[in-house]
Design an enzyme around this catalytic site. Structure first.
Site, short mmCIF file in Angstrom:
data_model
loop_
_atom_site.label_atom_id
_atom_site.label_comp_id
_atom_site.label_asym_id
_atom_site.label_seq_id
_atom_site.Cartn_x
_atom_site.Cartn_y
_atom_site.Cartn_z
N LYS A 1 -13.09 -0.08 -15.99
CA LYS A 1 -14.05 -1.14 -16.33
C LYS A 1 -13.46 -2.06 -17.39
O LYS A 1 -12.72 -1.60 -18.28
CB LYS A 1 -15.34 -0.52 -16.86
N LYS B 1 -15.37 10.22 -29.21
CA LYS B 1 -15.01 9.33 -30.32
C LYS B 1 -14.33 10.09 -31.46
O LYS B 1 -13.40 9.57 -32.08
CB LYS B 1 -16.26 8.61 -30.84
N LYS C 1 -14.07 -3.70 -24.19
CA LYS C 1 -13.49 -4.12 -25.46
C LYS C 1 -12.73 -2.99 -26.14
O LYS C 1 -11.93 -3.22 -27.04
CB LYS C 1 -14.57 -4.67 -26.40
#
Length: 326
Positions: free
Chosen positions: A192, A111, A195
């Site tokens: 996958k 991240k 979002k």
């Protein structure tokens, strides 16, 4: 019964992969465990968010969780920031985890590499997550493979705290729940459905209109050989459609393959099944959306239940650490 805890961030729209892969299992868990489910709004602000976005997202997510079947009478469902013990316990967790342990967390590396501004909260995120878990004397935490490291560090912190200050926190165990459907992106079937993946045509959101759902599924990527069979490695697009159809109708995807000779009919049936699956969820969501006061009441009920457990845990932790009581 075992006590189970899980949390979900109020960022982005909930999609078919979230539901078939995770939250549908939560609905089952509430009937045979002491289930605690948390909208983790404080985790969401480890990355800068527009003012009001987390508030609005928390309301929408809470309504969606109730719409898919979480029952505030059967489980505890609440918003993280409504129970202040989470932040107090997080400080105790931070003081019992090392800089080196936090530095090795793979999600932080991932991240932080995508952010211009890297907050210290993003770095200490695992300490807050550990606090979320141990506050409720959690026995089990349902996780996917990408979250196992977070549960391991929560266990390490709890064990270290208990070793230093005496028995205080239940040491949680990671569990892999009954396998949900592995729902992949309709346009990138080797990834996958997510979002965080910028693929609007490949993602079916739970609130998409039926016509849009049908359009996305009928436009799903398949392959050129025309054979319908369940083979994730060789036929990821076709296998994804079979997985979605199987999960939507409670049937085995490999067995379903024998019923089709063309991709077109498979896509039509998959679209119809998903629309039928989501119709009652969307109807219940609209009811809750139209009555935000009722949602607030239900969340307050959950927060009160959660606070009763968390406050007792924090009283025990303060006493064991040796803090001067007010």
């Amino acid at each position: 019964m075992k006590r189970v805890f899980s949390g979900i961030q109020p960022t982005g729209d909930q999609h078919l992969g979230n539901y078939l892969g995770a939250t549908r299992n939560w609905v089952e868990m509430q009937h045979h465990t002491e289930a605690v489910f948390c909208v983790v709004d404080l985790h969401a602000i480890t990355i800068p968010q527009a003012s009001g976005a987390v508030r609005d997202g928390s309301l929408r997510l809470s309504q969606m969780l109730m719409a898919v079947g979480l029952d505030p009478e059967q489980c505890i469902i609440f918003v993280q920031s409504h129970v202040r013990e989470h932040t107090e316990c997080a400080w105790l967790m931070e003081c019992n985890v090392s800089f080196g342990e936090l530095s090795r967390m793979t999600q932080f590396k991932d991240k932080s590499g995508r952010q211009e501004f890297i907050s210290s909260g993003l770095f200490t995120y695992p300490a807050l997550q550990a606090a979320d878990i141990v506050l409720y004397d959690t026995d089990q935490v349902p996780v996917g493979a990408d979250q196992r490291q977070h549960i391991e560090i929560a266990r390490d912190i709890a064990e270290r705290f208990n070793s230093r200050y005496g028995p205080t926190f239940t040491v949680p165990e990671a569990i892999v729940p009954k396998a949900g459907a592995r729902v992949m992106d309709l346009q990138r079937p080797t990834d996958k459905m997510s979002k965080s993946l910028d693929s609007p045509k490949g993602t079916v959101n739970l609130l998409d209109e039926p016509k849009l759902i049908a359009k996305k599924i009928k436009s799903a990527v398949t392959d050129n050989d025309g054979a319908v069979r369940f083979d994730v490695a060789e036929k990821p697009g076709v296998s994804n459609l079979l997985s979605i159809l199987g999960a939507s109708t409670n049937r085995d995807p490999a067995a379903l393959a024998d019923e089709y000779t063309q991709y077109g009919s498979l896509k039509v049936d998959t679209a119809d099944a998903v629309v039928a699956l989501l119709e009652p969820i969307q109807a219940r969501y609209r009811e809750l959306e139209g009555d935000p006061a009722e949602t607030a009441r239900l969340l307050a009920l959950g927060a009160n239940k959660a606070r009763t457990i968390a406050a007792a845990t924090m009283d025990r932790a303060r006493t064991n650490v040796g803090l001067l009581q007010a």
